[in-house]
Design an enzyme around this catalytic site. Structure first.
Site, PDB file in Angstrom:
ATOM      1  N   THR B 140       0.821  -1.221   0.000  1.00  0.00           N
ATOM      2  CA  THR B 140       0.000   0.000   0.000  1.00  0.00           C
ATOM      3  C   THR B 140       0.852   1.268   0.000  1.00  0.00           C
ATOM      4  O   THR B 140       1.875   1.343   0.659  1.00  0.00           O
ATOM      5  CB  THR B 140      -0.900  -0.010   1.249  1.00  0.00           C
ATOM      6  OG1 THR B 140      -1.687  -1.192   1.217  1.00  0.00           O
ATOM      7  CG2 THR B 140      -1.806   1.209   1.289  1.00  0.00           C
ATOM      8  N   GLY B 179       2.691  -2.496   8.215  1.00  0.00           N
ATOM      9  CA  GLY B 179       2.780  -3.087   9.551  1.00  0.00           C
ATOM     10  C   GLY B 179       4.168  -3.639   9.788  1.00  0.00           C
ATOM     11  O   GLY B 179       4.690  -4.374   8.959  1.00  0.00           O
ATOM     12  N   GLU B 424      -6.928  -5.617   3.455  1.00  0.00           N
ATOM     13  CA  GLU B 424      -6.908  -6.798   2.579  1.00  0.00           C
ATOM     14  C   GLU B 424      -8.175  -6.898   1.734  1.00  0.00           C
ATOM     15  O   GLU B 424      -8.813  -7.941   1.649  1.00  0.00           O
ATOM     16  CB  GLU B 424      -6.683  -8.072   3.402  1.00  0.00           C
ATOM     17  CG  GLU B 424      -5.379  -7.931   4.196  1.00  0.00           C
ATOM     18  CD  GLU B 424      -4.783  -9.251   4.627  1.00  0.00           C
ATOM     19  OE1 GLU B 424      -4.916 -10.234   3.886  1.00  0.00           O
ATOM     20  OE2 GLU B 424      -4.178  -9.281   5.703  1.00  0.00           O
TER      21      GLU B 424
END
Lengths: 661, 661
Positions: B140, B179, B424
């Protein structure tokens, strides 16, 4: 990168000043107060607002209250209240923390105290000027919330000493959730059962001092912080237990209940009025729905206009151009628009009726009006706090991943908002109570009783063919639904109101929709607005009615208010209106005229430059390239010795062979 | 005070072991792992879990990961994954933080790497054993999420040095939300546009080292913490910018894309398979919906059974006895029950199909199956993460004020959950994609094409009179709705799929409901359960179908799948079934067999003694009688000098007279 927000703003054909004046008749005062708030060094929201811990939030809110005390020394109470409402848009917790004292504590005394008691506690001591007393409102107990009549704290009268002894008989009777109790309050209005001469007179309000001048707890008063919450962490909610705390007889609030020195109790039948002042919280939540809703829908619509995704690689499409995205957000914009006039109407009703109550002239009429206000406000509070919660959640989802970031403001917005569905009347309890009253009003109306102005429609006759192009029919269609559901409920009612609780819930929601539509329609007809602005506002009104008809399509079809083909037509109309409104979306959000500091979102700033705003906010508050403070845990894990080494080779073949035969 | 939960538990007639075995065929393993987790001093949830700051949460999650590294040295990967799933019920953030490395980073390499690359990065270096490498998944960007093909990070090939240069061309191309990037990762799979000989080959995955052994950033790598989020604060999401970061040619993951030393690029048509491994996240979220849903509905139902409010003063009614309260919660219990078998089915499909993909036998069949799995999993992920969000919110509201307390677990539960609707695959994007496929499958089926097993129903013929007492018709009625909506969508389709996006959304949701019903029905027929347990599970199945028919009543009526009288009958049936299920509610929640440490709620403990549990938790974590750390702000406010004194009497009459004439 192109700035679509500025581009569309430049092309806006509607006059946002006119729209703003339509939405907020008080707009000049609002603008003045916004300017003062956002330019005040303490009241304006700090850049790291969403990073503060609970402890920091609490300290900041105490500082803001201290700062507000300088304003209250210089202005009248109405202006101060308006300042609180506007401050609460960006920081709802601090407004609550203050309202605990001046509204909850204050209104409990205004509503239940004699003139002398009001004068002493609120004015002579300085409470309403944030001096000397900081009060809290000790009603809810661990074991009881909605069922106020079952509170178990006891106030037992001692005729020999002319005092009451306050006691918490068991754990469940612990006062709980009491805002301000943990740290800030030195006094409370405590709701306790009045016991005199062995008789229980039910729950009455008493003023009880909790802490001395140095904020040490008085003997017998046990208090603790209830700790972390889903949101509004800045409020110091606490629990309170009383162990033989003695207060003077005079501390009973005696407007409706008096006790003689010998313990003889005098009740008045007007006691039902004692909770009237608490309606302020409920009607304020309708205004909050408007004010907060405007904030959050502005964020998601600005982001939707500025954000591109998919389409062609050369020119990706603005996400607001996707029809589902419009369908997800624009009806909530319509909700906010309808909430403006509706919240002003219900607050005006509240102020008028409470004014009449305090003036004490036509008490019978006042009671009639109050009862109607209880019903309408219960319906409006529950329906619109629910819808605003959905608005915030949908706005968060509509901002995609970035909506989940704290700096979007939407996460905090949601958790801070969520308590609105629960406090000062649980939404489901309020809604089914309102629904029961609507059924009873309908029944009474059929028998010729005169109904309150909010419920007159229950006795109206309606044209069988509600035409879709007639603005008034978009109210009437809801009236017809309500009447048919009320009739159906009476048909299946089995003597227990439980048997029709879902119908009652539906009636309450439908009443709120009808109320918003009727109020907005009247405002449209009033001549407050004209020209293109009026055309756009009409579209908003139509969208609202059609969208919620579609949401409640099951009921509209089941009760034969509509047929399928009309519904299909309405669904097509929704798409058409969404298209009509599309060019005006920037203008319609700008028209709220919220300063950036009130919006307080990296995604929702006025300049539309949200990628830069967001990156700047993130790096300013979180730095660049810092290692974890707990780095050694990470490196120790990744570089740990092998399993064999860690176990000193005690399971290796060579060891095991030593241990074997 | 009476303990209704224990009383009702003693009277339960259903065998919870049998129900547990029905819900979880793997129940022995589950019980073993639960025991290990809750008895582990680090993995079990600390009592002050809900009071931890972001910094504390992050440190605790690093400690838990360190602790898990000891387990992973001793067990196979499947068991470790199962341990993570169960651990995530009480602490979803820590499981995510770990999954970033072993699932996202790991699956990106498994799905895109050659055998040698998989062997090196995941096994030889030790990644899957939590050694040496901690990976993150850098897909992303700030400007792009759902539209993966438009990622703008560049990997330009240098034939002279046989390297790629990774660059972030502008702010919008900053990798965002990554993350693990802020603190824990030393490597990343970076999705970047492969540029060679001036040609752009689209977005491909590259392994890029971010930090050295001492966790210093490599030259050209710029990283920062993205800061606070709505929930899951324990995850160290970060942003990454690359400035001329050079990586060897071999670091391109080359299963589908190869590059020669001279820069010649070879693409394979099978590249569409490269994202298959990412489906794991999506199907796991269906399992999460089951696992988390079970946790939260247990809390609200136990509270509803134990809490009394209203009724007579002598014996107040348990709130679960109110019909609206049953209507609010029990259908969500049914949802959780249906999600058990459904999640197992979709995960089994995933494992089978991915197994076949890696085995590489019948690639044409595998692609067909994969496509069907993409559609069903998109429908299931979006529908059920939405419904679980509603379940948590309704549970929170159903616990009244106490639901808003952090120790209910429901507030944190909600905010941690909310990201599931977005990451997701954004739910709305997934759902309308699934809906479009369903319309296309329907069309293809009409033309005689063979459909996948999940979609066979689109070509079935149905009896005109779907009888309410026939269990199978409760699936068929959904099939009929789907077919009719697909037909309607084709009718109004104007050549742009945008014109039917709402119909596509509806189709996706209806497909999920049908899938859950079909799976549960087959399980009921399989003989896995019998006797009273089967009767109760049948009621749950009926409740699920009826409840959602009522929720979608507008569509069922509009498309003439039902008429009004049948709907009225169904609404009555819902009330009847809620009554039938009432005595079994304790048993049906106990049957999840969640230890208290996994439930982690002051309100939802097994012993049912929630007032004492709650008070103990509150006082243990927050003490009693402490003064505010910021006390002086409060006292300074209340005891401040008068306005005149504060302004040095400079506006007093006597001063003004000095200043005047």
């Amino acid at each position: 990168m192109s700035n679509f927000i500025q581009k569309e703003r430049a092309q806006t054909s509607i006059n946002i000043d006119k729209i703003n004046a339509f939405l907020d008749p008080n707009h000049e005062k609002t603008e003045k107060l916004f300017r003062e708030i956002v330019n005040d060094p303490i009241l304006s929201t700090p850049k790291n607002f969403y990073d503060l811990t609970k402890a920091q939030q609490r300290e900041l809110s105490a500082r803001k209250i201290e700062r507000l005390s300088a304003y209250i020394d210089n202005e009248d109470f109405d202006e101060f209240e308006e300042r609180m409402v506007l401050l609460s848009i960006a920081d709802p917790a601090v407004a609550t923390r203050l309202a605990i004292n001046i509204h909850l504590f204050g209104n409990a005394i205004k509503g239940n105290g004699t003139d002398d008691q009001i004068k002493y506690w609120l004015y002579e001591r300085g409470t309403l000027k944030l001096r000397d007393i900081y009060g809290c409102f000790a009603m809810t107990e661990l074991g009881h919330g909605s069922n106020v009549a079952q509170m178990q704290t006891r106030a037992t009268y001692n005729p020999d000493r002319q005092t009451f002894t306050i006691n918490t008989p068991d754990l469940k009777a612990t006062k709980w959730w009491i805002g301000g109790a943990a740290h800030s309050s030195n006094h409370a209005v405590v709701y306790a059962r009045l016991i005199s001469k062995g008789e229980d007179y039910g729950v009455k309000p008493f003023v009880v001092q909790l802490r001395d001048k140095n904020f040490n707890l008085l003997p017998g008063v046990s208090i603790g912080d209830i700790g972390s919450k889903m949101g509004r962490e800045a409020i110091d909610n606490g629990w309170i237990q009383f162990h033989n705390v003695e207060i003077p007889r005079e501390y009973l609030l005696q407007k409706f209940t008096k006790i003689d020195a010998d313990g003889t109790v005098h009740l008045t039948p007007l006691e039902q009025l004692s909770y009237s002042a608490l309606l302020q919280g409920r009607v304020t939540m309708v205004l909050d729905s408007f004010r907060q809703g405007a904030r959050f829908i502005t964020i998601s619509l600005r982001y939707a206009i500025g954000r591109q995704q998919f389409g062609t690689p050369q020119e990706e499409n603005q996400i607001i151009n996707y029809s589902l995205h419009q369908y997800r957000l624009v009806p909530y914009l319509a909700l906010v628009y309808l909430l403006g006039p509706a919240s002003q109407r219900v607050i005006a009703d509240y102020n008028r009726i409470l004014g009449e109550l305090y003036a004490g002239k036509d008490i019978k009429k006042t009671i009639f009006d109050l009862k109607n206000l209880f019903v309408s406000s219960a319906s409006l509070k529950s329906s619109n706090t629910w819808l605003t919660s959905q608005l915030i959640d949908e706005s968060r989802q509509a901002c995609g991943g970035h909506g989940y970031h704290a700096y979007s403001g939407l996460g905090r917005g949601f958790v801070d908002w969520s308590v609105q569905q629960t406090w000062e009347g649980d939404n489901n309890v309020l809604a089914i109570n309102a629904g029961r009253s609507i059924i009873k009003y309908y029944q009474a109306g059929q028998k010729g009783a005169k109904l309150g102005v909010d419920f007159l429609y229950l006795t109206q006759k309606f044209d069988k063919n509600l035409k879709s192009d007639d603005l008034k029919s978009l109210i009437d269609i809801w009236s017809v639904l309500i009447i048919k559901v009320a009739q159906h409920a009476l048909l299946i009612y089995n003597g227990d109101w439980e048997s029709v609780s879902q119908e009652r819930l539906l009636l309450s929601k439908a009443h709120s929709h009808r109320y918003l539509l009727e109020t907005f329609y009247n405002r449209l007809q009033s001549g407050d607005v004209s020209g293109e602005e009026k055309t756009v506002l009409k579209s908003i009104y139509q969208l609202y009615s059609y969208y919620f008809i579609d949401k409640f399509a099951g009921s509209f079809l089941q009760f034969d208010v509509l047929d399928s083909s009309r519904l299909t037509h309405i669904q097509a109309e929704i798409k058409r209106i969404l298209g009509d409104l599309r060019p005006h979306l920037v203008g319609l959000t700008d028209a709220f005229k919220y300063p950036d500091e009130i919006i307080n979102s990296s995604l929702g700033g006025y300049n539309g430059d949200f990628y830069n705003n967001y990156f700047t906010d993130v790096t300013n508050n979180n730095g660049k390239g810092d290692k974890a403070p707990y780095l050694s845990i990470l490196t120790d894990t990744l570089t740990r010795a092998s399993k064999d080494e860690l176990l000193s080779n005690s399971r290796s073949k060579s060891t095991l062979s030593k241990l074997g035969e």
